[in-house]
Design a protein around this motif. Structure first.
Motif, mmCIF file in Angstrom:
data_model
loop_
_atom_site.group_PDB
_atom_site.id
_atom_site.type_symbol
_atom_site.label_atom_id
_atom_site.label_comp_id
_atom_site.label_asym_id
_atom_site.label_seq_id
_atom_site.Cartn_x
_atom_site.Cartn_y
_atom_site.Cartn_z
ATOM 1 N N PHE A 197 -2.167 6.014 -19.478
ATOM 2 C CA PHE A 197 -2.859 5.343 -20.664
ATOM 3 C C PHE A 197 -2.929 3.918 -20.305
ATOM 4 C CE2 PHE A 197 -0.811 9.086 -22.232
ATOM 5 C CZ PHE A 197 -1.677 9.576 -23.111
ATOM 6 N N ASP A 198 -4.126 3.195 -20.264
ATOM 7 C CA ASP A 198 -4.154 1.772 -20.150
ATOM 8 C C ASP A 198 -3.846 1.033 -21.448
ATOM 9 O OD1 ASP A 198 -4.769 -0.708 -19.413
ATOM 10 O OD2 ASP A 198 -6.787 -0.357 -18.708
ATOM 11 N N THR A 199 -2.548 0.700 -21.650
ATOM 12 C CA THR A 199 -2.221 0.235 -22.836
ATOM 13 C C THR A 199 -2.276 -1.498 -22.921
ATOM 14 O OG1 THR A 199 -0.032 0.328 -22.012
ATOM 15 C CG2 THR A 199 -0.587 2.120 -23.676
ATOM 16 N N GLY A 200 -2.242 -1.838 -21.771
ATOM 17 C CA GLY A 200 -2.516 -3.171 -21.625
ATOM 18 C C GLY A 200 -3.531 -3.668 -22.186
ATOM 19 N N ALA A 201 -4.844 -3.213 -21.687
ATOM 20 C CA ALA A 201 -6.093 -3.482 -22.286
ATOM 21 C C ALA A 201 -6.485 -3.317 -23.213
ATOM 22 C CB ALA A 201 -7.075 -2.836 -21.211
ATOM 23 N N TYR A 202 -5.578 -2.086 -24.057
ATOM 24 C CA TYR A 202 -5.919 -1.984 -25.631
ATOM 25 C C TYR A 202 -5.362 -3.074 -26.459
ATOM 26 C CZ TYR A 202 -4.500 0.040 -30.077
ATOM 27 O OH TYR A 202 -4.377 0.174 -31.322
ATOM 28 N N PHE A 203 -3.977 -3.417 -26.033
ATOM 29 C CA PHE A 203 -3.342 -4.426 -26.664
ATOM 30 C C PHE A 203 -4.366 -5.982 -26.482
ATOM 31 C CE2 PHE A 203 0.450 -1.493 -27.025
ATOM 32 C CZ PHE A 203 0.303 -1.667 -28.596
ATOM 33 N N ALA A 204 -4.386 -6.014 -25.100
ATOM 34 C CA ALA A 204 -5.333 -7.694 -25.129
ATOM 35 C C ALA A 204 -6.528 -7.519 -25.707
ATOM 36 C CB ALA A 204 -5.475 -7.560 -23.404
ATOM 37 N N ALA A 205 -6.993 -6.567 -26.153
ATOM 38 C CA ALA A 205 -8.147 -6.560 -26.811
ATOM 39 C C ALA A 205 -8.041 -7.006 -28.261
ATOM 40 C CB ALA A 205 -9.155 -5.331 -26.636
ATOM 41 N N ARG A 206 -6.959 -6.809 -28.679
ATOM 42 C CA ARG A 206 -6.173 -6.845 -30.011
ATOM 43 C C ARG A 206 -5.384 -8.510 -29.952
ATOM 44 N NH1 ARG A 206 -8.043 -2.514 -28.952
ATOM 45 N NH2 ARG A 206 -8.752 -1.213 -30.450
ATOM 46 N N SER A 207 -5.515 -9.191 -29.078
ATOM 47 C CA SER A 207 -4.583 -10.514 -28.641
ATOM 48 C C SER A 207 -3.258 -10.213 -29.013
ATOM 49 C CB SER A 207 -5.237 -11.511 -29.572
ATOM 50 O OG SER A 207 -6.523 -11.637 -29.244
ATOM 51 N N VAL A 208 -2.805 -8.811 -28.701
ATOM 52 C CA VAL A 208 -1.342 -8.617 -28.886
ATOM 53 C C VAL A 208 -0.718 -8.724 -27.575
ATOM 54 C CG1 VAL A 208 0.150 -6.913 -29.896
ATOM 55 C CG2 VAL A 208 -1.876 -7.224 -31.026
ATOM 56 N N ASP A 209 0.389 -9.168 -27.324
ATOM 57 C CA ASP A 209 1.096 -9.380 -26.077
ATOM 58 C C ASP A 209 1.974 -7.885 -26.316
ATOM 59 O OD1 ASP A 209 0.994 -11.761 -25.378
ATOM 60 O OD2 ASP A 209 2.283 -12.696 -26.340
ATOM 61 N N THR A 210 2.117 -7.278 -24.881
ATOM 62 C CA THR A 210 2.884 -5.987 -24.992
ATOM 63 C C THR A 210 3.779 -6.149 -23.481
ATOM 64 O OG1 THR A 210 2.745 -3.418 -24.581
ATOM 65 C CG2 THR A 210 1.048 -4.778 -23.495
ATOM 66 N N PHE A 211 4.902 -5.121 -23.648
ATOM 67 C CA PHE A 211 5.946 -5.084 -22.770
ATOM 68 C C PHE A 211 5.255 -3.802 -21.594
ATOM 69 C CE2 PHE A 211 9.729 -3.607 -21.005
ATOM 70 C CZ PHE A 211 10.305 -4.700 -20.245
#
Length: 122
Positions: A75-89
């Protein structure tokens, strides 16, 4: 829906709603995958790709019944959160599991920027 395939859904537990637009890859363990140049490394072969829909679901990954073996969802969770301007670990989530030949598997992902959980669904 093919009763012998892989389905998934992703829920964004921080937002309390389905995670729309998450890129998902289905890979199969294949020792020969790297030898012929079509593997993705480490003995994994790409089987199918998709993106979660408006309900956070992928209704079917792949069009053929799956043989028994080890599979992995990426799952490409980094791109999902980046599109929402949310930092992710976790920039990606990998879930590796075993499939009995021809069996249907539903593999949900509960997601937040700093945690995730999964289980064998029905």
């Amino acid at each position: 829906m093919n009763a012998s395939g892989i389905t998934t859904h992703v829920l964004d537990t921080t937002a309390g709603r389905p995670a729309v637009g998450v890129a998902v890859e289905l890979l199969a363990r294949d020792a020969d995958a790297d030898a012929d140049g079509v593997g993705v490394g480490d003995g994994w072969r790409l089987v199918a790709t998709s993106v979660t829909d408006a309900d956070g679901r992928v209704a079917q990954l792949g069009s053929e019944p799956l043989a028994a073996g080890e599979y992995r969802l990426r799952f490409d969770t980094g791109a999902y959160f980046a599109a929402r301007s949310v930092d992710t670990f976790y920039p990606e989530v990998l879930i590796t599991f075993v499939v009995a030949g021809g069996a249907h598997c539903h593999v949900p992902l509960l997601l937040s920027p700093f945690a995730y959980s999964t289980y064998r669904g029905s």
